[in-house]
Design a protein around this motif. Sequence first.
Motif, mmCIF file in Angstrom:
data_model
loop_
_atom_site.group_PDB
_atom_site.id
_atom_site.type_symbol
_atom_site.label_atom_id
_atom_site.label_comp_id
_atom_site.label_asym_id
_atom_site.label_seq_id
_atom_site.Cartn_x
_atom_site.Cartn_y
_atom_site.Cartn_z
ATOM 1 N N UNK A 151 0.852 -1.561 -0.071
ATOM 2 C CA UNK A 151 0.055 0.007 -0.266
ATOM 3 C C UNK A 151 1.121 1.739 -0.448
ATOM 4 N N UNK A 152 2.104 1.302 0.894
ATOM 5 C CA UNK A 152 2.701 2.529 0.823
ATOM 6 C C UNK A 152 3.203 2.648 0.038
ATOM 7 N N UNK A 153 4.297 1.531 -1.292
ATOM 8 C CA UNK A 153 5.095 1.909 -2.399
ATOM 9 C C UNK A 153 3.888 2.103 -3.142
ATOM 10 N N UNK A 154 2.532 1.623 -3.340
ATOM 11 C CA UNK A 154 1.554 2.041 -4.400
ATOM 12 C C UNK A 154 1.015 3.308 -4.422
ATOM 13 N N UNK A 155 0.711 3.608 -2.970
ATOM 14 C CA UNK A 155 0.859 5.201 -2.848
ATOM 15 C C UNK A 155 2.418 5.855 -3.888
ATOM 16 N N UNK A 156 3.453 5.484 -3.482
ATOM 17 C CA UNK A 156 4.680 5.674 -4.046
ATOM 18 C C UNK A 156 4.532 5.947 -5.930
ATOM 19 N N UNK A 157 3.995 4.493 -6.021
ATOM 20 C CA UNK A 157 3.810 4.392 -7.492
ATOM 21 C C UNK A 157 2.814 4.928 -8.027
ATOM 22 N N UNK A 158 1.400 5.482 -7.442
ATOM 23 C CA UNK A 158 0.531 6.555 -8.239
ATOM 24 C C UNK A 158 0.841 7.471 -8.251
ATOM 25 N N UNK A 159 1.995 8.170 -7.147
ATOM 26 C CA UNK A 159 2.850 9.655 -7.551
ATOM 27 C C UNK A 159 3.438 10.095 -8.742
ATOM 28 N N UNK A 160 4.409 8.361 -9.241
ATOM 29 C CA UNK A 160 5.096 8.807 -10.110
ATOM 30 C C UNK A 160 4.045 9.087 -11.367
ATOM 31 N N UNK A 161 2.378 8.089 -11.639
ATOM 32 C CA UNK A 161 1.945 8.102 -12.749
ATOM 33 C C UNK A 161 1.102 9.757 -12.227
ATOM 34 N N UNK A 162 1.033 10.486 -11.383
ATOM 35 C CA UNK A 162 0.077 11.889 -11.330
ATOM 36 C C UNK A 162 1.255 13.181 -11.398
ATOM 37 N N UNK A 163 2.097 12.795 -10.177
ATOM 38 C CA UNK A 163 3.119 13.329 -9.891
ATOM 39 C C UNK A 163 3.817 14.285 -11.152
ATOM 40 N N UNK A 164 4.191 13.852 -11.995
ATOM 41 C CA UNK A 164 5.444 14.147 -13.099
ATOM 42 C C UNK A 164 4.338 14.645 -14.327
ATOM 43 N N UNK A 165 3.666 14.147 -14.659
ATOM 44 C CA UNK A 165 2.388 14.715 -15.497
ATOM 45 C C UNK A 165 1.661 16.010 -15.163
ATOM 46 N N UNK A 166 1.872 15.912 -13.515
ATOM 47 C CA UNK A 166 1.603 17.276 -12.848
ATOM 48 C C UNK A 166 2.119 18.584 -13.034
ATOM 49 N N UNK A 167 3.873 17.844 -12.286
ATOM 50 C CA UNK A 167 4.219 18.757 -12.462
ATOM 51 C C UNK A 167 4.972 19.443 -14.502
ATOM 52 N N UNK A 332 10.890 -1.640 -9.621
ATOM 53 C CA UNK A 332 11.237 -1.115 -8.391
ATOM 54 C C UNK A 332 10.728 -1.759 -7.608
ATOM 55 N N UNK A 333 9.196 -1.729 -8.046
ATOM 56 C CA UNK A 333 7.799 -2.102 -6.942
ATOM 57 C C UNK A 333 8.697 -3.497 -6.212
ATOM 58 N N UNK A 334 8.404 -4.799 -7.245
ATOM 59 C CA UNK A 334 9.080 -6.178 -7.005
ATOM 60 C C UNK A 334 10.146 -5.881 -5.656
ATOM 61 N N UNK A 335 11.221 -5.360 -6.171
ATOM 62 C CA UNK A 335 12.401 -4.861 -5.661
ATOM 63 C C UNK A 335 12.405 -4.501 -4.609
ATOM 64 N N UNK A 336 11.562 -3.230 -3.979
ATOM 65 C CA UNK A 336 11.314 -2.467 -2.970
ATOM 66 C C UNK A 336 10.487 -2.882 -1.716
ATOM 67 N N UNK A 337 9.652 -3.591 -2.627
ATOM 68 C CA UNK A 337 8.303 -4.217 -1.384
ATOM 69 C C UNK A 337 9.029 -5.727 -0.830
ATOM 70 N N UNK A 338 9.371 -6.334 -2.274
ATOM 71 C CA UNK A 338 10.023 -7.409 -0.447
ATOM 72 C C UNK A 338 10.551 -7.340 -0.608
ATOM 73 N N UNK A 339 11.770 -6.833 -0.830
ATOM 74 C CA UNK A 339 13.326 -5.988 0.041
ATOM 75 C C UNK A 339 13.087 -5.678 1.232
ATOM 76 N N UNK A 340 12.468 -4.856 1.741
ATOM 77 C CA UNK A 340 11.886 -4.030 2.685
ATOM 78 C C UNK A 340 10.955 -4.766 3.569
ATOM 79 N N UNK A 341 10.112 -5.861 3.259
ATOM 80 C CA UNK A 341 9.471 -6.941 4.177
ATOM 81 C C UNK A 341 10.661 -7.931 4.071
ATOM 82 N N UNK A 342 11.657 -8.026 3.637
ATOM 83 C CA UNK A 342 12.648 -9.240 4.317
ATOM 84 C C UNK A 342 12.897 -7.914 5.596
ATOM 85 N N UNK A 343 13.291 -6.739 5.459
ATOM 86 C CA UNK A 343 13.810 -6.069 5.998
ATOM 87 C C UNK A 343 13.247 -5.648 7.663
ATOM 88 N N UNK A 344 11.836 -4.877 7.119
ATOM 89 C CA UNK A 344 10.849 -4.977 8.590
ATOM 90 C C UNK A 344 10.710 -6.570 8.798
#
Length: 417
Positions: A151-167, A332-344
């Motif tokens: 969910x956290x990384x999904x919101x980050x991804x959503x920001x990637x979708x909307x943020x650069x376009x808006x920017x 990036x999401x596969x790497x980040x979510x899996x890696x962060x979950x392992x660290x947690x």
Amino acid sequence: MTNQLMDRLPRLLHQVAFRRFWTAQTISFLGDQVSTIALPLTAVLALNASAAGMGFLGALVSLPNLLFALHVGGFVDRHGRLRRTMILCDLGRAAVLLTVPVAYALDALTLIHLWVVAFVTGTLAMLFNVSSNSLFAALVDREDYVQGTSLSRGSFSFSWVVGPSVGGVLVQIVSAPGALLADVLSFLGSASLLRSISPQEPAPEKQKSSSHIRDGLRFVSRNPVLRARFVGGGLLNLFYTVYFTLFLLFIARELKLTSGMIGVALGLGAVGALLGSFVTGWFTRRLGIGPTFLLGSVLFPGALALVPFATQDKWVAFGLVVMAEFVSGMGLMLCDIAGSSIQQALTPDRMRSRVQGAYLGLINGVRTVGALAAGGLGTWLGLRTALWLAVIGGVLSCLPLVFAPVPGMRTLPDQAE
């Protein structure tokens, strides 16, 4: 209708405190992505910055991780007050970013001003992220780590979708410095939401700062999985920073893409990251948490090879940038979510801030080196050749994971001692 909609939401979003925490993150991420476009484009378009100047700007954003992250991790573990710290970081970043459009309106904006803003906002972002990592663990049960991280990384991804376009659109309408006002508003909104929750935070551990830092480094160095994550992640961050520092310069100057095209290309490409956040759970169930982590570590940098292939035909270049960003974002999401979950899962509660501080210091700190190296490589070798070197190095950064217990890891590991 409202009850039916709530029933369909992930279980964690039924919890008010987590939902507000997650929403605050989402708003802040969205503003950050606007700044990711607006701040460097301010340097390029408003101040005509060189490759070396862009490299120094990127270096100053990440330099605080190298200088302060280890000490900040120990400080947060000792003093706690996670939510309050995050609110102060939000308000501080809003105030600092506001100075850019004000200075631009007064015709007083300089590259040195942008460097100072990059350093200060980078420092506050690092403190925010260290605190956020520990607050996340206070809000989410262990069995929900993958869902919560998704969910956290999904919101980050959503920001990637909307943020650069808006920017990109805001840069064309109100100028690059004016577009930073969107980020100012996002930080104010994030601070307001964080004020509305009162989570049960972990009790601070009273120890000397030097002991905290030493314990965090020892814990990471003795665990083969975390050690491989840190070394591999450090190399990946190094080469990706070289790539991204020169990426905007390359597509704006050599490929001649407009600000609007850049924003739309990055936004459309980030749909892959959003998709990746949704399907990571499926991949971890089918392949295992370790193989998913390894797969993402290869896809993330490997897909970026499409960008140096681009010609000066604007629409061909636009299509290749979209394809590269789509597949890379998913990786990036596969790497980040899996890696962060392992660290947690591996990290005890009492050491979360120290380990996260070590991660930011030893991993993100290399971005300073990468940004400085990018300035030199872009000047000496040319932008296209430097991008190729960054892509190849990024793919090879997965090797520490290959030789660690990661490929055979099917489920989340037990907490390490």
